[in-house]
Design an enzyme around this catalytic site. Structure first.
Site, PDB file in Angstrom:
ATOM      1  N   ASN A 165      27.581  24.368  46.592  1.00 13.88           N
ATOM      2  CA  ASN A 165      29.213  24.014  47.283  1.00 13.88           C
ATOM      3  C   ASN A 165      28.967  24.334  48.861  1.00 13.88           C
ATOM      4  OD1 ASN A 165      29.519  27.004  48.004  1.00 13.88           O
ATOM      5  ND2 ASN A 165      29.496  27.349  45.861  1.00 13.88           N
TER       6      ASN A 165
ATOM      7  N   LYS B  43      40.683  40.450  37.255  1.00 14.32           N
ATOM      8  CA  LYS B  43      39.321  40.975  37.889  1.00 14.32           C
ATOM      9  C   LYS B  43      39.443  42.292  38.189  1.00 14.32           C
ATOM     10  CE  LYS B  43      37.843  36.195  38.983  1.00 14.32           C
ATOM     11  NZ  LYS B  43      36.922  35.467  39.586  1.00 14.32           N
TER      12      LYS B  43
HETATM   13  O1  C5P Z   1      37.902  32.848  39.969  1.00 10.57           O
HETATM   14  P1  C5P Z   1      37.425  32.388  41.165  1.00 10.57           P
HETATM   15  O2  C5P Z   1      36.037  31.892  41.085  1.00 10.57           O
HETATM   16  O3  C5P Z   1      38.308  31.494  41.889  1.00 10.57           O
HETATM   17  O4  C5P Z   1      37.210  33.732  42.173  1.00 10.57           O
HETATM   18  C1  C5P Z   1      36.897  33.981  43.263  1.00 10.57           C
HETATM   19  C2  C5P Z   1      36.498  35.533  43.406  1.00 10.57           C
HETATM   20  O5  C5P Z   1      35.432  35.628  42.432  1.00 10.57           O
HETATM   21  C3  C5P Z   1      35.453  35.467  44.826  1.00 10.57           C
HETATM   22  O6  C5P Z   1      35.693  36.541  45.131  1.00 10.57           O
HETATM   23  C4  C5P Z   1      34.090  35.360  44.106  1.00 10.57           C
HETATM   24  O7  C5P Z   1      33.066  35.904  45.054  1.00 10.57           O
HETATM   25  C5  C5P Z   1      34.094  36.023  42.906  1.00 10.57           C
HETATM   26  N1  C5P Z   1      33.280  35.465  41.689  1.00 10.57           N
HETATM   27  C6  C5P Z   1      32.331  36.127  41.315  1.00 10.57           C
HETATM   28  N2  C5P Z   1      31.576  35.733  40.252  1.00 10.57           N
HETATM   29  C7  C5P Z   1      31.629  34.508  39.934  1.00 10.57           C
HETATM   30  C8  C5P Z   1      32.913  33.929  40.267  1.00 10.57           C
HETATM   31  C9  C5P Z   1      33.594  34.208  41.382  1.00 10.57           C
HETATM   32  O8  C5P Z   1      31.983  37.445  41.593  1.00 10.57           O
HETATM   33  N3  C5P Z   1      30.927  33.885  38.798  1.00 10.57           N
END
Ligand code: C5P
Length: 396
Positions: free
Chosen positions: A208, A342
């Site tokens: 990304n 979370k």
């Molecule tokens: O659910 P989403 O990906 O939008 O959430 C973003 C947050 O979750 C960010 O802080 C990202 O670093 C963390 N994240 C994570 N592991 C993942 C997906 C997102 O730690 N697999």
């Protein structure tokens, strides 16, 4: 209070220079290790011998002196914790504001990697001069701390503002600087930054646009606040600024990132700033795929690192877990949902609907906690990092 702190004091050409000797004496008495640097003007008011006697160290003055092989202008900043300019003339402030380096003092300030605190001392007309005001505003915007001058009868005989603050006042400002700058001493922090890479085959991957800038800035701000930081970095555009309190672990995939975070535990603070891929390729190939064979990818969900950390049992869970939410729609509602799902203490939410944020230097953030939504104006990512440090210190 200042025990072990290394202070470089720059003395520039104002009559208030005689008071700098008293300031050095107070700093040394408070336990600081002080080194002196006199500009040509400063040395016209006080002698290097006085400064050396009080600091117990050789003083510095010329850019091209014999010792210049030591790269004095770089070294002097590296080996100090704080640079104090007392007195600071309109001249040195003008040079700082405009990035000029034509002598040792201004070159040190240009090459500096440490905070700077100034105690201006000058005539009232100079203090109020429009060009000087612009320069002063500029250096404050660049992060300098000013100990303001006082109103009194000045050495020139006129009455007004311009007299350098008293040594005791400057000492108090220096102590306040160290108190506030070490707000997270004794804390251990883990920060994830950048984008993850999920391999498709031996030469291709999915990733990304995350640059890692915000995560790097957070790691640096935490380190500068005294925390010991493990920065778990995925794909980043620029390397983080080196700091003795930052250990960097480079990772590729979400799976690697999770393992590195687990390896760095326990911690008091976790900041999940990385843009972690939500899926990895379950049918990835160890060899280069050929286009003749077509391509069908299958995906599986990656582990949610932030959620795993947030849901750790108490005792193992960092006391502060911070996540990020980059959204194109319903920013606050999604941030609140993430906060709960979370089990985070703070979600830093930003709107990426217009392509803002990724790779940019600025960020417009919202801080979403259980009981509050705080909206900030757009600001440099390093300032967002400072806000996070301030939030951590406040909610201690
Ligand atoms: O659910 P989403 O990906 O939008 O959430 C973003 C947050 O979750 C960010 O802080 C990202 O670093 C963390 N994240 C994570 N592991 C993942 C997906 C997102 O730690 N697999």
């Amino acid at each position: 209070m200042l025990s072990g702190k290394r202070i470089l004091i720059i003395i520039t050409g104002s009559i208030a220079a005689y008071k700098s000797l008293e300031l050095i004496r107070l700093l040394v008495k408070a336990g600081a290790s002080v080194e002196g640097l006199l500009t040509r003007g400063g040395a016209a008011f006080v002698t290097p011998l006085s400064v050396e006697t009080l600091t117990g160290k050789p003083s510095h003055g010329k850019l091209w002196e014999k010792r210049s092989y030591e790269m004095n202008h770089i070294e002097l900043s590296r080996r100090s914790d704080l640079i104090v300019i007392a007195p600071a003339t309109a001249g040195i402030i003008g040079k700082m504001a405009n990035g000029l380096g034509d002598d040792l003092a201004s070159s040190v300030l240009l090459a500096r990697n440490k905070p700077v605190l100034l105690a201006p001392g000058m005539n009232t007309e100079m203090w109020e001069n429009a060009a000087f005001r612009r320069n002063l505003a500029q250096i404050q915007q660049d992060g300098a701390t000013i100990v303001p001058p006082q109103e009194d009868t000045l050495a020139c005989g006129e009455t007004g503002i311009g007299k350098m603050a008293e040594p005791q006042t400057i000492l108090a400002a220096i102590e306040a600087h160290f108190r506030s700058s070490q707000r997270l001493a004794d804390k251990k922090a883990i920060v994830t930054a950048g984008g993850t890479i999920e391999r498709i085959d031996s030469v291709r991957y999915l990733s990304n646009f995350s640059s890692g800038k915000q995560g790097n800035a957070i790691a640096l701000a935490l380190a500068q606040a005294g925390a010991q930081v493990t920065l778990v970095a995925g794909k980043v555009k620029e390397d983080p600024t080196p700091h003795p309190n930052i250990a960097i672990v480079h990772v590729e995939s979400a799976e690697d990132m999770k393992a590195a975070v687990e390896g760095a535990m326990p911690a008091d603070i976790f900041v999940g700033c990385a843009a972690v891929s939500d899926f990895s390729v379950s049918n990835k190939s160890d060899r280069k795929l050929k286009k003749e064979n077509g391509l069908t990818l299958q995906f599986e969900e990656t582990p949610d690192i932030l959620k795993a950390v947030g849901e750790l049992p108490s005792g193992q869970r960092p006391s502060k877990v911070i996540g990020f939410a980059a959204e194109t729609d319903d920013l606050i509602a999604y941030a609140q949902k993430k906060l709960a799902e979370k089990n985070c203490d703070l979600i830093v939410a930003n709107d990426v609907s217009k392509g803002q944020v990724f790779g940019q230097d600025d960020n417009k953030a919202h801080f979403v906690t259980e009981d509050r939504i705080q909206a900030f104006d757009s600001m440099p990512k390093k300032d967002v990092a400072e806000k996070i440090v301030a939030w951590l210190a406040e909610t201690e």
